[in-house]
Motif scaffolding. Sequence first.
Motif, PDB file in Angstrom:
ATOM      1  N   ILE A 137       0.856  -1.187   0.000  1.00 55.59           N
ATOM      2  CA  ILE A 137       0.000   0.000   0.000  1.00 55.59           C
ATOM      3  C   ILE A 137       0.896   1.242   0.000  1.00 55.59           C
ATOM      4  CG2 ILE A 137      -1.661   1.346   1.364  1.00 55.59           C
ATOM      5  CD1 ILE A 137      -2.942  -1.152   0.278  1.00 55.59           C
ATOM      6  N   ASP A 138       0.561   2.205  -0.858  1.00 58.83           N
ATOM      7  CA  ASP A 138       1.294   3.467  -0.867  1.00 58.83           C
ATOM      8  C   ASP A 138       0.673   4.461   0.114  1.00 58.83           C
ATOM      9  OD1 ASP A 138       3.126   2.739  -2.824  1.00 58.83           O
ATOM     10  OD2 ASP A 138       1.711   3.216  -4.428  1.00 58.83           O
ATOM     11  N   PHE A 139       1.502   4.961   1.002  1.00 52.51           N
ATOM     12  CA  PHE A 139       1.093   6.059   1.861  1.00 52.51           C
ATOM     13  C   PHE A 139       1.748   7.328   1.300  1.00 52.51           C
ATOM     14  CE2 PHE A 139      -0.707   4.434   5.976  1.00 52.51           C
ATOM     15  CZ  PHE A 139      -0.750   3.098   5.640  1.00 52.51           C
ATOM     16  N   ALA A 140       0.942   8.338   1.011  1.00 49.61           N
ATOM     17  CA  ALA A 140       1.513   9.614   0.589  1.00 49.61           C
ATOM     18  C   ALA A 140       2.153  10.279   1.802  1.00 49.61           C
ATOM     19  CB  ALA A 140       0.436  10.519   0.007  1.00 49.61           C
ATOM     20  N   VAL A 141       3.165  11.112   1.557  1.00 47.28           N
ATOM     21  CA  VAL A 141       3.813  11.823   2.659  1.00 47.28           C
ATOM     22  C   VAL A 141       3.357  13.281   2.605  1.00 47.28           C
ATOM     23  CG1 VAL A 141       6.012  12.471   3.711  1.00 47.28           C
ATOM     24  CG2 VAL A 141       5.798  10.291   2.493  1.00 47.28           C
ATOM     25  N   GLU A 142       2.908  13.769   3.757  1.00 49.22           N
ATOM     26  CA  GLU A 142       2.388  15.126   3.821  1.00 49.22           C
ATOM     27  C   GLU A 142       3.473  16.134   3.410  1.00 49.22           C
ATOM     28  OE1 GLU A 142      -0.039  17.812   7.086  1.00 49.22           O
ATOM     29  OE2 GLU A 142       1.840  16.819   7.623  1.00 49.22           O
ATOM     30  N   ASN A 143       3.148  17.013   2.534  1.00 46.03           N
ATOM     31  CA  ASN A 143       4.034  18.083   2.077  1.00 46.03           C
ATOM     32  C   ASN A 143       5.284  17.606   1.350  1.00 46.03           C
ATOM     33  OD1 ASN A 143       2.296  19.949   3.261  1.00 46.03           O
ATOM     34  ND2 ASN A 143       3.373  19.788   5.244  1.00 46.03           N
ATOM     35  N   ARG A 144       5.270  16.383   0.891  1.00 49.09           N
ATOM     36  CA  ARG A 144       6.418  15.917   0.109  1.00 49.09           C
ATOM     37  C   ARG A 144       5.904  15.100  -1.065  1.00 49.09           C
ATOM     38  NH1 ARG A 144      11.679  16.162   2.680  1.00 49.09           N
ATOM     39  NH2 ARG A 144      12.430  14.718   1.101  1.00 49.09           N
ATOM     40  N   SER A 145       6.776  14.894  -2.038  1.00 46.61           N
ATOM     41  CA  SER A 145       6.321  14.194  -3.247  1.00 46.61           C
ATOM     42  C   SER A 145       6.480  12.670  -3.121  1.00 46.61           C
ATOM     43  CB  SER A 145       7.128  14.695  -4.443  1.00 46.61           C
ATOM     44  OG  SER A 145       8.509  14.459  -4.192  1.00 46.61           O
ATOM     45  N   GLU A 146       7.388  12.217  -2.221  1.00 45.90           N
ATOM     46  CA  GLU A 146       7.627  10.781  -2.129  1.00 45.90           C
ATOM     47  C   GLU A 146       6.399  10.048  -1.601  1.00 45.90           C
ATOM     48  OE1 GLU A 146       9.640  13.022  -0.548  1.00 45.90           O
ATOM     49  OE2 GLU A 146      11.761  12.424  -0.700  1.00 45.90           O
ATOM     50  N   LYS A 147       6.354   8.780  -1.941  1.00 46.52           N
ATOM     51  CA  LYS A 147       5.329   7.918  -1.338  1.00 46.52           C
ATOM     52  C   LYS A 147       6.052   6.823  -0.574  1.00 46.52           C
ATOM     53  CE  LYS A 147       1.435   8.672  -4.293  1.00 46.52           C
ATOM     54  NZ  LYS A 147       0.785   8.362  -5.574  1.00 46.52           N
ATOM     55  N   ILE A 148       5.412   6.356   0.477  1.00 46.91           N
ATOM     56  CA  ILE A 148       5.978   5.227   1.214  1.00 46.91           C
ATOM     57  C   ILE A 148       5.165   3.998   0.870  1.00 46.91           C
ATOM     58  CG2 ILE A 148       6.462   4.244   3.478  1.00 46.91           C
ATOM     59  CD1 ILE A 148       6.494   7.129   4.553  1.00 46.91           C
ATOM     60  N   ARG A 149       5.837   3.016   0.309  1.00 47.46           N
ATOM     61  CA  ARG A 149       5.138   1.767   0.013  1.00 47.46           C
ATOM     62  C   ARG A 149       5.395   0.811   1.173  1.00 47.46           C
ATOM     63  NH1 ARG A 149       3.512  -1.728  -5.096  1.00 47.46           N
ATOM     64  NH2 ARG A 149       2.159   0.088  -5.213  1.00 47.46           N
ATOM     65  N   VAL A 150       4.336   0.382   1.836  1.00 50.30           N
ATOM     66  CA  VAL A 150       4.502  -0.558   2.942  1.00 50.30           C
ATOM     67  C   VAL A 150       4.046  -1.929   2.485  1.00 50.30           C
ATOM     68  CG1 VAL A 150       4.052   1.271   4.636  1.00 50.30           C
ATOM     69  CG2 VAL A 150       2.215  -0.301   3.993  1.00 50.30           C
ATOM     70  N   PHE A 151       4.622  -2.950   3.131  1.00 54.07           N
ATOM     71  CA  PHE A 151       4.163  -4.328   2.888  1.00 54.07           C
ATOM     72  C   PHE A 151       3.497  -4.827   4.159  1.00 54.07           C
ATOM     73  CE2 PHE A 151       4.979  -8.930   3.413  1.00 54.07           C
ATOM     74  CZ  PHE A 151       4.185  -9.387   2.365  1.00 54.07           C
ATOM     75  N   THR A 152       2.322  -5.431   3.996  1.00 52.70           N
ATOM     76  CA  THR A 152       1.636  -5.993   5.157  1.00 52.70           C
ATOM     77  C   THR A 152       0.910  -7.266   4.767  1.00 52.70           C
ATOM     78  OG1 THR A 152      -0.051  -5.610   6.837  1.00 52.70           O
ATOM     79  CG2 THR A 152      -0.412  -4.561   4.715  1.00 52.70           C
ATOM     80  N   THR A 153       0.835  -8.188   5.716  1.00 51.02           N
ATOM     81  CA  THR A 153       0.015  -9.384   5.489  1.00 51.02           C
ATOM     82  C   THR A 153      -1.383  -9.155   6.064  1.00 51.02           C
ATOM     83  OG1 THR A 153       0.817 -10.336   7.557  1.00 51.02           O
ATOM     84  CG2 THR A 153       1.941 -11.009   5.539  1.00 51.02           C
ATOM     85  N   ARG A 154      -1.561  -8.029   6.752  1.00 54.84           N
ATOM     86  CA  ARG A 154      -2.839  -7.793   7.440  1.00 54.84           C
ATOM     87  C   ARG A 154      -3.427  -6.440   7.042  1.00 54.84           C
ATOM     88  NH1 ARG A 154      -4.149 -10.445  12.052  1.00 54.84           N
ATOM     89  NH2 ARG A 154      -6.165  -9.500  11.591  1.00 54.84           N
ATOM     90  N   VAL A 155      -3.703  -6.301   5.736  1.00 52.52           N
ATOM     91  CA  VAL A 155      -4.260  -5.027   5.292  1.00 52.52           C
ATOM     92  C   VAL A 155      -5.620  -4.784   5.960  1.00 52.52           C
ATOM     93  CG1 VAL A 155      -5.401  -5.929   3.229  1.00 52.52           C
ATOM     94  CG2 VAL A 155      -4.577  -3.561   3.261  1.00 52.52           C
ATOM     95  N   ASP A 156      -6.254  -5.833   6.431  1.00 48.60           N
ATOM     96  CA  ASP A 156      -7.554  -5.690   7.118  1.00 48.60           C
ATOM     97  C   ASP A 156      -7.447  -4.862   8.395  1.00 48.60           C
ATOM     98  OD1 ASP A 156      -6.004  -8.112   7.714  1.00 48.60           O
ATOM     99  OD2 ASP A 156      -7.530  -8.508   9.243  1.00 48.60           O
ATOM    100  N   THR A 157      -6.223  -4.697   8.890  1.00 43.61           N
ATOM    101  CA  THR A 157      -6.070  -3.929  10.136  1.00 43.61           C
ATOM    102  C   THR A 157      -5.663  -2.485   9.866  1.00 43.61           C
ATOM    103  OG1 THR A 157      -3.713  -4.481  10.376  1.00 43.61           O
ATOM    104  CG2 THR A 157      -5.282  -6.014  11.365  1.00 43.61           C
ATOM    105  N   ILE A 158      -5.752  -2.048   8.618  1.00 40.73           N
ATOM    106  CA  ILE A 158      -5.146  -0.753   8.248  1.00 40.73           C
ATOM    107  C   ILE A 158      -5.805   0.440   8.936  1.00 40.73           C
ATOM    108  CG2 ILE A 158      -6.502  -0.321   6.155  1.00 40.73           C
ATOM    109  CD1 ILE A 158      -3.677   0.502   4.877  1.00 40.73           C
ATOM    110  N   PHE A 159      -7.061   0.277   9.342  1.00 40.26           N
ATOM    111  CA  PHE A 159      -7.689   1.388  10.077  1.00 40.26           C
ATOM    112  C   PHE A 159      -7.111   1.520  11.490  1.00 40.26           C
ATOM    113  CE2 PHE A 159     -11.107   3.179   7.467  1.00 40.26           C
ATOM    114  CZ  PHE A 159     -11.076   2.300   6.391  1.00 40.26           C
ATOM    115  N   GLY A 160      -6.353   0.512  11.881  1.00 44.67           N
ATOM    116  CA  GLY A 160      -5.708   0.565  13.195  1.00 44.67           C
ATOM    117  C   GLY A 160      -4.272   1.046  13.115  1.00 44.67           C
TER     118      GLY A 160
END
Length: 847
Positions: free
Chosen positions: A239-262
Amino acid sequence: MSDEKELRYDPAAIETKWQQRWAADPKLYAAEPVSNGKPKYYVLEMLPYPSGQLHMGHVRNYSIGDALARYMWMRGYNVLHPMGWDAFGLPAENAALKNNTPPREWTLSNIAAMKRQMQRIGFSYDWATEVTTCLPEYYRWNQWFFLRMYEKGLVYRKKSKVNWCPECATVLANEQVINGYCWRHEDTLVEQRDLEQWFFRITAYAQELLDGLDKLEGWPEKVRTMQRNWIGRSEGTEIDFAVENRSEKIRVFTTRVDTIFGATSVQLAPEHPLVTALAQADAGLKVQVSTLIEEQKKARESGDVGAIEKHGVPTGHFAINPYNGELIPIWVANYVLMDYGTGAIMSVPGHDERDFEFAKKYAIPIREVIRPVQNEVGVKLPFVSEDGVLVNSGEYNGLSCAEAQKRLQEVAVRNAFGEATVTFRLKDWGVSRQRYWGTPIPMIHCERDGLVQVPDEQLPVLLPEKIEITQTGGSPLSRVPEFVNVKCPKCGHAAKRETDTMDTFVDSSWYFYRYTDAKNANAPFDSSIAQYWFSIDQYIGGVEHAILHLIYSRFWTKVMRDLGMIKNDEPAQRLFTQGMVIKDGAKMSKSKGNVVSPDDMVARYGADATRMYALFAAPPDRDLDWQEDGVAGISRFLGRVWRLTAKHAPAARAVASEPQNSSKTQEGGALMRKLHQTIAKITHDFEGRWHFNTCVAAIMEFVNELQAADAQLTSGEVPAAVVRELLHNLVLLLAPFAPYLAAELWEELGSQGATLHLSDENPPPGTPILRAPWPKCDPGLAKEDEIEIPVQINGKLVTVVRVAPDADAKAIQAAALADEKVHARIAGKTVVKVIVVPGRAVNLVVK
RNA sequence: GCCGGGAUGGCGGAACUGGCAGACGCAGCGGACUCAAAAUCCGCCGACCCUUGCGGUCAUGGGGGUUCGACCCCCCCUCCCGGCACCA
């Protein structure tokens, strides 16, 4: 010859005699041509490193393979049973440093010594197909394969962090690092270095290597599990997380995307590129990050990466959760690894142990987003199970974890901020070694043309003979100008050869194909011949190669298949891993001083006794505790067999006819029955179970019965034809386990013109025992006249009754109830129920 | 933490499909042969109990269960060996 001498079993004399005869017959153990029409059987033991001395582990390994090979020969198969030498490697260089002996010389003389030992023990190898990996005839094909793989994009060069063993003064593959230590030097910590290295793209086959394990039913579960762990497939989501006020994105790897609201923070590895970028503008962060890197490095090098305390530093920047737009802080953490996944994770403290620990420490919010189905209220966090439903997750509330993972992945793909991915733990195979005694890598560095392949017609790139070996200053080959300086094959200008050599595991990844066509000067092997022999029917070796050799050679087989050279997907259908040989509770080793030399054992008790003990002392897959008294016991047993056979051989030789059923006496019948039961047992064990310890025990039982009936054998009460039959078959049964004694007694009994009425075929006169047909069990003769049935009352054994072997339930029940003891026990009570298992047991339930 | 394998006499091990626990070997003990020894051969050899009998009880790491019957199948636990492991 005096009587006294005749009665003494002299293994040295027998074994010397037969060793000479066998050596004079080079075809004896040779496989027949592909067109022979017999079913083929390829039995292979892992080739040894030529240290100069066989150890007991070798003897055990080869005794198992040898018994199997001899059995298959006797069963009429076309058997390929080769042996070779894994002859490149560091010990030769170390020896060169120590004794000033050139590695080649040292290696070849070791090979000669070990070959002598093998021949002395009598292993049935076809030396015409011997493979020695350090010879140009062999290693040129390593180079040839390297070039083919380079052409297919399966070989590449890159600069990366690699494992460096200071003791070996070379790079190691991941598979050669054991808990942070070198596989050759138990006490040497492996360092991390940045070097430009050659790699084989084994990860291109990660999925196939994993899937193939399910089909390898003839492999030990243990090895399959180890390989699965090593490949380490893990399904998840990026999942790509945008970075506030910057152009880069952070791509994270997770086996539990279902927990992303946490997710309440994003954690980056200290080496993550974004961290480097942020640190550039933030001196304070830079210092803290370099501390984290240092810590990680230390922990990794000391082998306890999991043990360091989790900590991190906030970057002051924020990432945006693409599902709900929430701003969460970006941290750098020492527990996030750059070389797994994407080097970045979303931290969900409510549902992950490590994230929880970290969040507690730094007072990062902990949010519950998964709840067990049956619970109305929440449970204690962290709740890490996937057996639950989503809460506090907006529109996804109420979905199961599995369902939510699917839906969230779909949303990510649709909105182009993520995807479902598969991550493997398996890394590409680093094959460069900065050492001399290995296969030169057939590449040339040209200033104009870059990396240039050595043309096929210039192979082999020969290893220079005269060379000074040191353990410092990089690859020894780089100090040999005649080797290094070369003309670029493309432009003809001055260029330099690659001076790294290949990992020796390259050599052993395909050697067993070479055996099928070992002298081929035009190709690694002829595909049609390899196709006839492959897959290997039975591969036998130590479990220590479960994730080194055995994963590399599976990879190599798949590569060769894709090059169109072979048709099989896997090198070996069946794999057997024998246990270790231990002494006084510890693995034999020089430092512990508990090494038993095979030469000593052979000198004292003979090769037959030594190898038979190696099979007798434990089932082959378990560890074996070496007890010299046990070898002496086997030697005594072989002496009994020798005396017994020698004593009755003249009478046996004198008859030529097959025994007639009518001429059988009571005693002869009992002995014949035991013989056929023994044949059945051993044959059955060869077909799968391989409990050779009980095979040997069965032969001992048979011999004990023969010996107990010695008077009847001598008196003629047992007819000579029956004696002959008994002894012939005893010798045949012994042949896979004690080949020298069997050959001697086979001759003693007059093998020429032997008729073995038990077999389908009669061997022609003079047939060596190796080609004599394996005895066949006649079920009629093996059958007991009467069997004993245990009688239980309420599950307790009371007595046994004798009945006919095919007695039905009724007859058995009658016999049981007629028994006096049973009568006494049930007097005055009621028999509620009678359970009869014909041929097995009777149980009376009595009240 | 996850995965795989294992635990049976003094010792190595056997019991293959749930049906006589301890095959076979080692060590030990007793005997034969021998002037003696070696070698060889014969016999005994899980523990406990008594009424010493073709006797009884207990016993396969521990506890429970299933079954007419469990070393074997199921559940829980202990210990040993091996693999993987801040794997997200």
